[in-house]
Enzyme design. Structure first.
Site, mmCIF file in Angstrom:
data_model
loop_
_atom_site.group_PDB
_atom_site.id
_atom_site.type_symbol
_atom_site.label_atom_id
_atom_site.label_comp_id
_atom_site.label_asym_id
_atom_site.label_seq_id
_atom_site.Cartn_x
_atom_site.Cartn_y
_atom_site.Cartn_z
ATOM 1 N N GLU A 43 0.906 -1.460 -0.061
ATOM 2 C CA GLU A 43 0.110 -0.417 -0.086
ATOM 3 C C GLU A 43 0.146 1.188 -0.261
ATOM 4 O O GLU A 43 2.027 2.135 0.748
ATOM 5 C CB GLU A 43 -1.010 0.193 1.291
ATOM 6 C CG GLU A 43 -1.711 0.791 1.606
ATOM 7 C CD GLU A 43 -2.246 0.662 3.173
ATOM 8 O OE1 GLU A 43 -1.521 0.675 3.851
ATOM 9 O OE2 GLU A 43 -3.261 1.629 3.261
ATOM 10 N N LYS B 149 -9.634 2.384 -1.322
ATOM 11 C CA LYS B 149 -9.697 1.566 -0.070
ATOM 12 C C LYS B 149 -10.806 1.277 0.251
ATOM 13 O O LYS B 149 -11.147 2.869 0.113
ATOM 14 C CB LYS B 149 -8.349 2.176 0.669
ATOM 15 C CG LYS B 149 -8.573 1.130 2.215
ATOM 16 C CD LYS B 149 -7.354 1.329 2.729
ATOM 17 C CE LYS B 149 -6.721 0.597 3.824
ATOM 18 N NZ LYS B 149 -6.233 1.117 4.777
ATOM 19 N N CYS C 142 -5.536 -3.788 2.918
ATOM 20 C CA CYS C 142 -4.654 -3.788 4.314
ATOM 21 C C CYS C 142 -5.578 -3.492 4.667
ATOM 22 O O CYS C 142 -5.894 -5.127 5.314
ATOM 23 C CB CYS C 142 -3.986 -2.303 4.578
ATOM 24 S SG CYS C 142 -3.139 -2.373 5.659
ATOM 25 N N VAL D 159 0.206 -2.223 10.736
ATOM 26 C CA VAL D 159 -0.208 -2.289 12.195
ATOM 27 C C VAL D 159 0.185 -2.756 13.124
ATOM 28 O O VAL D 159 0.913 -2.910 14.118
ATOM 29 C CB VAL D 159 -0.274 -0.791 12.694
ATOM 30 C CG1 VAL D 159 0.188 0.042 13.427
ATOM 31 C CG2 VAL D 159 0.136 0.476 11.299
HETATM 32 C C1 ACM Z 1 -3.916 -0.141 7.584
HETATM 33 O O1 ACM Z 1 -5.240 -0.550 6.850
HETATM 34 N N1 ACM Z 1 -2.930 0.405 6.534
HETATM 35 C C2 ACM Z 1 -3.473 -0.879 8.465
#
Ligand code: ACM
Length: 265
Positions: A38, A109, A142, A169
């Site tokens: 990402e 996203k 992510c 994370v």
């Molecule tokens: C994330 O969505 N970058 C943890």
């Protein structure tokens, strides 16, 4: 089919260096598909929307997409890369699938993580399964992983492999993606980053451990936690056409949507 991840260590804002470092890793391997993290070219933790806007690019007109279109043609390899996208005054955390023929497919996203909510717009494109050789490829980014609906709908729309550019994370993803594979009998490729980004007195540390999972939830290869890495595995995507963990159970056809009404609200 040879598919792989490229795990990088971006330095915030150093776009040229970040791209050069990713390309140096890419040059070490031959593959049919490589997935990058990402926001791999910019870094992740933007202090403000104003700062984010400076680094955004249009897709496919932007320089990073153009570069990867020529790389895809030259290496005869498909890429999935994470880019900060600008579109009509909005900013999306986007993933671009570039085929070896230079076709470009986009995902934005849907489930924004943590402070992304304050600077990015929420994704406005449906989850889609795009043509990938004789199969189909889906994308999520992510934090989407923690919503099983994302992967499920990609599988229902025909995805055999889900590409998952990430900047992880929390520590849940590497144990969650094998489950996404088992639930849907799909392959997944998670490309994570390492290193950290700091805004003011807050540092986000990224967990590495990029990985590829097969339809039975096996982790075929996993990177370390601290260093850039690249890995490629030969996988047989035909296995993801078969949705029956036993001869009497089909993971797709045996679903009972009448019993899951709340999921549609
Ligand atoms: C994330 O969505 N970058 C943890």
């Amino acid at each position: 089919m040879r598919v792989g991840y490229v795990q990088t260590k971006p330095e915030f804002g150093k776009k040229k260096e970040n791209i050069d470092n990713a390309v140096a890793l890419i040059e070490q391997v031959d593959a049919d598909l490589l997935v990058l993290p990402e926001l791999f070219s910019t870094g992740y933790f933007f202090p403000s929307r104003e700062e984010l806007v400076k680094y955004t690019e249009e897709i496919p007109e932007g320089r990073t997409t153009k570069l990867f279109i020529s790389l895809a043609r030259q290496k005869k390899c498909a890429f999935v890369i994470g880019i900060a996208e600008k579109k009509d005054g909005r900013c999306f955390n986007s993933s671009v699938y570039i085929t070896p023929a230079g076709d470009v497919h986009l995902y934005r996203k849907v489930h924004l993580f943590y402070k992304e909510q304050f600077i990015f717009n929420r994704g406005n494109l449906k989850f889609k399964a795009f043509p990938f050789y004789e199969y189909r490829l889906g994308m999520m980014i992510c934090f989407d992983y923690i919503f099983p609906e994302a992967c499920r709908v990609l599988a229902l729309r025909g995805a055999n492999i889900v590409c998952h550019p990430s900047n992880l994370v929390l520590n849940y993803c590497q144990i969650t993606m094998p489950i996404r594979s088992i639930e849907n009998r799909i392959f997944t490729v998670t490309a994570n980053r390492v290193g950290s980004d700091t805004v003011g007195d807050e540092t986000l540390k990224f967990t590495g451990m990029s990985q590829i999972t097969d339809v039975d939830g096996n982790v075929l290869v996993r990177a370390g936690k601290h260093k850039p890495a690249v890995a490629v595995k030969d996988i047989d995507l035909r296995k993801s056409l078969e949705k029956m963990p036993t001869e009497f159970n089909d993971l797709i056809k045996d679903r009972r949507p009448d019993f899951y009404e709340e999921l549609l609200r």
